[in-house]
Write an enzyme that holds these catalytic residues in place. Structure first.
Site, short mmCIF file in Angstrom:
data_model
loop_
_atom_site.label_atom_id
_atom_site.label_comp_id
_atom_site.label_asym_id
_atom_site.label_seq_id
_atom_site.Cartn_x
_atom_site.Cartn_y
_atom_site.Cartn_z
N ASP A 83 -85.41 56.19 2.37
CA ASP A 83 -84.57 55.27 1.70
C ASP A 83 -83.78 54.54 2.89
O ASP A 83 -83.69 54.90 3.94
CB ASP A 83 -83.72 55.93 0.93
CG ASP A 83 -83.00 55.24 -0.07
OD1 ASP A 83 -82.90 54.17 -0.34
OD2 ASP A 83 -82.07 55.85 -0.71
N ALA A 85 -79.80 52.40 4.09
CA ALA A 85 -78.51 52.80 3.95
C ALA A 85 -77.58 51.39 4.40
O ALA A 85 -78.18 50.56 4.75
CB ALA A 85 -78.36 53.77 5.19
N ASP A 86 -76.51 51.61 4.06
CA ASP A 86 -75.63 50.44 4.13
C ASP A 86 -74.95 50.54 5.71
O ASP A 86 -74.60 49.66 6.12
CB ASP A 86 -74.53 50.39 3.03
CG ASP A 86 -75.19 50.06 1.62
OD1 ASP A 86 -75.83 49.24 1.85
OD2 ASP A 86 -74.99 50.97 0.99
N GLY A 98 -74.86 50.49 -1.76
CA GLY A 98 -74.80 49.04 -1.83
C GLY A 98 -75.71 48.45 -3.23
O GLY A 98 -75.20 47.60 -3.63
N GLU A 105 -80.26 58.51 -5.66
CA GLU A 105 -80.64 58.63 -4.33
C GLU A 105 -80.23 60.09 -3.86
O GLU A 105 -80.79 60.69 -2.88
CB GLU A 105 -80.09 57.67 -3.40
CG GLU A 105 -80.68 56.23 -3.91
CD GLU A 105 -80.00 54.97 -3.34
OE1 GLU A 105 -80.65 54.05 -2.93
OE2 GLU A 105 -78.76 55.27 -2.59
C1 5RP Z 1 -78.80 51.28 -2.71
C2 5RP Z 1 -78.63 51.74 -1.28
C3 5RP Z 1 -79.54 51.26 -0.35
O1 5RP Z 1 -80.20 51.90 0.56
C4 5RP Z 1 -78.66 50.27 0.69
O2 5RP Z 1 -77.88 49.55 -0.15
C5 5RP Z 1 -79.39 49.58 1.41
O3 5RP Z 1 -79.92 48.45 1.18
P1 5RP Z 1 -80.63 47.31 1.91
O4 5RP Z 1 -81.89 47.90 2.52
O5 5RP Z 1 -80.84 46.32 0.93
O6 5RP Z 1 -79.67 47.04 2.87
O7 5RP Z 1 -78.16 52.63 -1.02
O8 5RP Z 1 -78.09 52.21 -3.49
#
Ligand code: 5RP
Length: 220
Positions: A83, A85-86, A98, A105
């Site tokens: 996964d 992350a922000d 985000g 998650e």
């Molecule tokens: C979704 C999340 C995403 O992992 C996080 O927002 C990162 O997204 P991106 O890869 O588009 O920057 O937590 O809930």
């Protein structure tokens, strides 16, 4: 995101394939970085038995790419979860949510033996909190939780127009000072009406793969 930013995300996404074991069921997160991982996974889909997905959006992409999606209730063991992350620290504490998928998650991260986080270098920070902290709340508790959060020095903003896959609302908390991520996660988890706090510190990532201009950096 620029083409250069996308290339860094793609590097991290591609590197995460090394953690996927043949014949495994793998957890798949949500977001633009994970979408690149899904693209790469589809190219070698025969390697995995199935996926557990953290959002309806990722489920659609996986199924369209010919990957079976299972219910977590039907899986006894989950090896790897990939996964994005922000924000991420070098201690592998994360802000997530985000994309509003933080509850599923967090459930998949809890179930997985190994949580592999993929990100481009802009996500790596010294201290969490510049990115507003997403908190999923039961709709009737939105104002109550917002008032409680103000006591922590944060400025909660309702992400209007967004209903999560679980039918809940999101508050984005701006301006928090997060010196001790596990302690803050533990404390905010206690507020009545909070479903999920977007801090992933009590269960951090096991591996953080960062895509940079010079290749990937792996923190574990
Ligand atoms: C979704 C999340 C995403 O992992 C996080 O927002 C990162 O997204 P991106 O890869 O588009 O920057 O937590 O809930």
């Amino acid at each position: 995101m620029s083409a250069e930013g996308d290339a860094k995300k793609r590097l991290a996404a591609q590197a995460a394939l090394d953690y996927v074991e043949d014949g495994a069921v793998i957890g798949v997160g949500t977001g633009s970085t994970v979408n690149l991982f899904i693209e790469a996974l589809i190219q070698c889909r025969q390697r995995v038995r199935a996926a557990i997905s953290s959002s309806n959006a990722s489920t659609q992409r996986l199924i369209a790419g010919g990957i079976t999606v299972l219910d977590l209730n039907d899986v006894d063991e989950l090896g790897v979860y990939v996964d994005g992350a922000d924000e991420a620290t070098r201690a592998r504490h994360l802000i997530k949510g985000g994309g509003a998928a933080l509850t599923r998650e967090k459930i998949i991260a809890a179930a997985a033996a190994c949580f592999v986080c993929i990100a481009d270098e802009t996500k790596v920070v010294e201290r969490l909190g510049t990115f507003p902290l997403p908190i999923e709340v039961i709709p009737m508790a939105r104002s109550l939780v917002a008032r409680r959060l103000s006591a922590y020095g944060g400025r909660p903003v309702w992400r209007q127009g967004i209903v999560t896959d679980n039918g809940n609302h999101i508050l984005d908390v701006h301006g928090l000072t997060i010196d001790d991520p596990p302690a803050m996660e533990r404390e905010l988890n206690q507020l009545a009406g909070v479903v999920t706090v977007g801090l992933f510190a009590l269960r951090p990532a096991d591996v953080l793969i960062v895509g940079t201009g010079q290749g990937i950096q792996v923190l574990q």
